[in-house]
Motif scaffolding. Structure first.
Motif, mmCIF file in Angstrom:
data_model
loop_
_atom_site.group_PDB
_atom_site.id
_atom_site.type_symbol
_atom_site.label_atom_id
_atom_site.label_comp_id
_atom_site.label_asym_id
_atom_site.label_seq_id
_atom_site.Cartn_x
_atom_site.Cartn_y
_atom_site.Cartn_z
ATOM 1 N N PRO A 118 0.840 -1.201 0.000
ATOM 2 C CA PRO A 118 0.000 0.000 0.000
ATOM 3 C C PRO A 118 0.877 1.254 0.000
ATOM 4 N N ALA A 119 0.373 2.334 -0.600
ATOM 5 C CA ALA A 119 1.185 3.546 -0.763
ATOM 6 C C ALA A 119 1.743 4.045 0.568
ATOM 7 N N ALA A 120 0.930 3.996 1.637
ATOM 8 C CA ALA A 120 1.355 4.549 2.924
ATOM 9 C C ALA A 120 2.504 3.767 3.544
ATOM 10 N N ARG A 121 2.647 2.486 3.188
ATOM 11 C CA ARG A 121 3.687 1.645 3.797
ATOM 12 C C ARG A 121 4.720 1.177 2.788
ATOM 13 N N ARG A 122 4.648 1.696 1.560
ATOM 14 C CA ARG A 122 5.534 1.208 0.509
ATOM 15 C C ARG A 122 7.010 1.418 0.855
ATOM 16 N N GLY A 123 7.314 2.586 1.443
ATOM 17 C CA GLY A 123 8.712 2.857 1.782
ATOM 18 C C GLY A 123 9.287 1.835 2.738
ATOM 19 N N GLN A 124 8.552 1.540 3.811
ATOM 20 C CA GLN A 124 9.062 0.597 4.809
ATOM 21 C C GLN A 124 9.120 -0.823 4.263
ATOM 22 N N ILE A 125 8.162 -1.178 3.408
ATOM 23 C CA ILE A 125 8.125 -2.556 2.891
ATOM 24 C C ILE A 125 9.232 -2.783 1.866
ATOM 25 N N VAL A 126 9.375 -1.866 0.901
ATOM 26 C CA VAL A 126 10.388 -2.069 -0.144
ATOM 27 C C VAL A 126 11.788 -2.039 0.449
ATOM 28 N N THR A 127 12.023 -1.169 1.442
ATOM 29 C CA THR A 127 13.370 -1.072 1.986
ATOM 30 C C THR A 127 13.721 -2.224 2.922
ATOM 31 N N ARG A 128 12.776 -3.097 3.240
ATOM 32 C CA ARG A 128 13.163 -4.321 3.941
ATOM 33 C C ARG A 128 14.096 -5.158 3.066
ATOM 34 N N ASN A 129 13.997 -5.000 1.755
ATOM 35 C CA ASN A 129 14.929 -5.705 0.881
ATOM 36 C C ASN A 129 16.354 -5.215 1.102
ATOM 37 N N GLU A 130 16.519 -3.900 1.272
ATOM 38 C CA GLU A 130 17.845 -3.357 1.573
ATOM 39 C C GLU A 130 18.352 -3.884 2.909
ATOM 40 N N LEU A 131 17.450 -3.997 3.895
ATOM 41 C CA LEU A 131 17.831 -4.581 5.185
ATOM 42 C C LEU A 131 18.331 -6.010 4.999
ATOM 43 N N MET A 132 17.639 -6.781 4.174
ATOM 44 C CA MET A 132 18.057 -8.168 3.947
ATOM 45 C C MET A 132 19.371 -8.242 3.183
ATOM 46 N N ILE A 133 19.641 -7.281 2.300
ATOM 47 C CA ILE A 133 20.920 -7.267 1.578
ATOM 48 C C ILE A 133 22.073 -7.093 2.560
ATOM 49 N N VAL A 134 21.982 -6.076 3.428
ATOM 50 C CA VAL A 134 23.075 -5.843 4.368
ATOM 51 C C VAL A 134 23.138 -6.940 5.423
ATOM 52 N N ALA A 135 21.978 -7.520 5.770
ATOM 53 C CA ALA A 135 21.989 -8.657 6.695
ATOM 54 C C ALA A 135 22.694 -9.850 6.051
ATOM 55 N N GLY A 136 22.486 -10.042 4.751
ATOM 56 C CA GLY A 136 23.184 -11.113 4.044
ATOM 57 C C GLY A 136 24.682 -10.902 4.021
ATOM 58 N N GLN A 137 25.107 -9.645 3.848
ATOM 59 C CA GLN A 137 26.546 -9.354 3.875
ATOM 60 C C GLN A 137 27.128 -9.613 5.261
ATOM 61 N N LEU A 138 26.415 -9.176 6.297
ATOM 62 C CA LEU A 138 26.897 -9.423 7.657
ATOM 63 C C LEU A 138 26.930 -10.917 7.955
ATOM 64 N N LEU A 139 25.913 -11.645 7.502
ATOM 65 C CA LEU A 139 25.896 -13.095 7.686
ATOM 66 C C LEU A 139 27.080 -13.741 6.984
ATOM 67 N N ALA A 140 27.409 -13.251 5.788
ATOM 68 C CA ALA A 140 28.557 -13.784 5.063
ATOM 69 C C ALA A 140 29.864 -13.501 5.809
ATOM 70 N N PHE A 141 30.036 -12.255 6.289
ATOM 71 C CA PHE A 141 31.254 -11.904 7.032
ATOM 72 C C PHE A 141 31.384 -12.772 8.284
ATOM 73 N N SER A 142 30.274 -12.913 9.014
ATOM 74 C CA SER A 142 30.317 -13.623 10.297
ATOM 75 C C SER A 142 30.539 -15.119 10.104
ATOM 76 N N SER A 143 29.809 -15.737 9.176
ATOM 77 C CA SER A 143 29.957 -17.178 8.973
ATOM 78 C C SER A 143 31.342 -17.514 8.436
ATOM 79 N N SER A 144 31.860 -16.681 7.549
ATOM 80 C CA SER A 144 33.209 -16.923 7.023
ATOM 81 C C SER A 144 34.260 -16.761 8.114
ATOM 82 N N ALA A 145 34.079 -15.742 8.964
ATOM 83 C CA ALA A 145 35.031 -15.550 10.067
ATOM 84 C C ALA A 145 34.996 -16.740 11.015
ATOM 85 N N PHE A 146 33.800 -17.248 11.332
ATOM 86 C CA PHE A 146 33.693 -18.403 12.221
ATOM 87 C C PHE A 146 34.342 -19.642 11.599
ATOM 88 N N LEU A 147 33.986 -19.945 10.361
ATOM 89 C CA LEU A 147 34.537 -21.136 9.720
ATOM 90 C C LEU A 147 36.045 -21.010 9.530
#
Length: 449
Positions: A118-147
């Protein structure tokens, strides 16, 4: 729907970030040289550019949901192929193919989210993808450091780092089977009844009916016209939309965010940290990126896109000049290292907290339905090619002109980005996608629909 679709963003972030931790362990097994290291790292980015270019057209032709399912399969096969690669040639080819999925996801997921939100929540919903992108990068850094720290002496540990990406790929494939298609794509392809049923599951009844009528009218007008192509750019208002989209893509990348994300450890080593200390300190970049993205999502529900973008550009440009001054004036050592770390963290706070979420959101908003896949595909292709150029040339720039001059150059580009944003970027908050199209038409002297 949002959390399932944004597994594509998580894979985007993980697959671009995991190579940082895997490369040192991969070097001996695959006998990598400096050139082949660069090829392994950058082949995914090059593939992503072409994946973005084709992804928009494919999403327009075959549907957002169906093509995200295809991407899930490519993510799965790419992760398995890179983990099992016997030599450099196979690795580069597989990473390029994996990049096609990364680029496709960078286009299709934001479009899908923008069209169901919905228009009123579009900003927060679409930018959850950006949150998941940076979360994926952090997950990659952390899992690689652990292994790497726990099993670093094991032969082929880098293969386990890469194969972890199969898990979210399987989750994306399963989840998209229970998610409906975009109502706007359904209406654009003449399946109006299905579009209304999807909207009724996502909106209150009156809002669903009102939005359906807007979508149906816009889709009916679009079907009377030829298929979207470059010929459409003869219309001045569409050329203006394309300029805004391409400009957003360029200014998001031109100040060197991925130079910091890909070469953050080397920047800290050059600034005065030891290698082990730099590896540990670089995790701060991932943590700050995730935290800043949370703040950015919160701000998008309360602040306009345009002021957020301008404040972000001012903050990142100031940090870039600060890094240049520290590298020029402070002697090499621990003090310079900590100052550079503080400034890179500041840069990422402004970048990931304002510029990146606003960019991905606005790219999903500004293109009219008829050319949305084509327009966003072109813009994200340019974004990935600028990313590729910056990541490919950054080490050479540092070797040739030094750390300070390189960041001064990025700072000058930041000033140009601020000027562009002030001149061309419109406000999109609180307006439906159809209202945005009408606004661009009026601005170019056309009558609205």
């Amino acid at each position: 729907m949002t959390w399932v679709a944004t597994l594509g963003g998580l894979l985007f972030g993980f697959d671009t970030g995991v190579i940082n931790g895997a490369l040192p362990f991969m070097a001996d097994d695959l006998r990598l040289t400096a050139l082949t290291e660069g090829l392994v790292a950058s082949s995914l980015v090059l593939g992503a550019a072409f994946g973005a270019l084709a992804g928009g057209r494919l999403a327009d032709a075959f549907g957002r949901r169906r093509m995200i399912l295809v991407l899930a399969v490519i993510f799965l096969l790419g992760a398995l192929g890179s983990a099992l690669a016997p030599d450099v040639t196979v690795m580069v080819i597989v990473r390029f193919v994996l990049g096609l999925a990364v680029g496709g996801a960078s286009v299709m997921v934001p479009i899908f989210l923008a069209e169901v939100a919905p228009a009123a929540r579009r900003g927060q919903i679409v930018t959850r993808n950006e949150l998941m992108i940076v979360a994926g990068q952090l997950l990659a850094f952390s899992s690689s450091a652990f292994l790497g720290n726990v099993f670093g002496d094991s032969h082929g540990i880098w293969r386990w780092m890469l194969v972890l990406a199969t898990l979210p790929a399987i989750g994306l494939w399963i989840g998209m089977h229970v998610v409906p298609e975009s109502p706007r794509w359904l209406a654009a392809h003449g399946v109006a009844g299905s579009a209304l049923r999807v909207l009724q599951t996502l909106r209150p009844p009156e809002e669903a009916r009102r939005e359906y009528e807007e979508i149906r009218q816009a889709a009916a007008e679009d079907r009377l016209r030829d298929r979207a192509s470059l010929r459409d750019l003869r219309e001045p208002w569409l050329r203006r939309v394309l300029v805004v989209g391409l400009g957003l893509a360029v200014i998001q990348q031109i100040t060197g965010v991925n130079a910091i994300m890909y070469y953050g450890t080397q920047i800290l080593v050059d600034a005065g940290f030891g290698t082990r200390s730099a590896l540990t300190a670089n995790i701060a970049n991932g943590i700050v990126s995730v935290a800043a993205t949370f703040v950015g999502i919160w701000l998008l529900g309360r602040v306009g896109r345009r002021p957020m973008l301008l404040v972000g550009q001012l903050g990142t440009t100031s940090a870039l000049f600060g890094i240049g001054l520290v590298a020029l004036l402070v002697e090499e050592g621990a003090l310079r290292g900590f100052l550079v770390l503080a400034l890179t963290v500041t840069f990422l706070a402004f970048q990931q907290g304002s510029i990146s979420p606003v960019t991905w959101l606005m790219l999903s908003e500004i293109f009219p339905m008829r050319v949305r896949g084509l327009g966003m595909g072109a813009a994200v292709f340019v974004l990935w090619m600028v990313n590729f150029t910056v990541s490919l040339t950054f080490p050479t720039l540092v070797d040739t002109v030094g750390l300070s001059s390189t960041f001064f150059a990025f700072g000058v580009l930041g000033i140009a980005a601020i000027a562009f944003a002030r001149r061309y970027i419109p406000e999109t908050r609180g307006r439906t996608l159809e209202e945005l199209e009408g606004g661009f038409r009026v601005a170019a002297g056309h009558s609205p629909r």
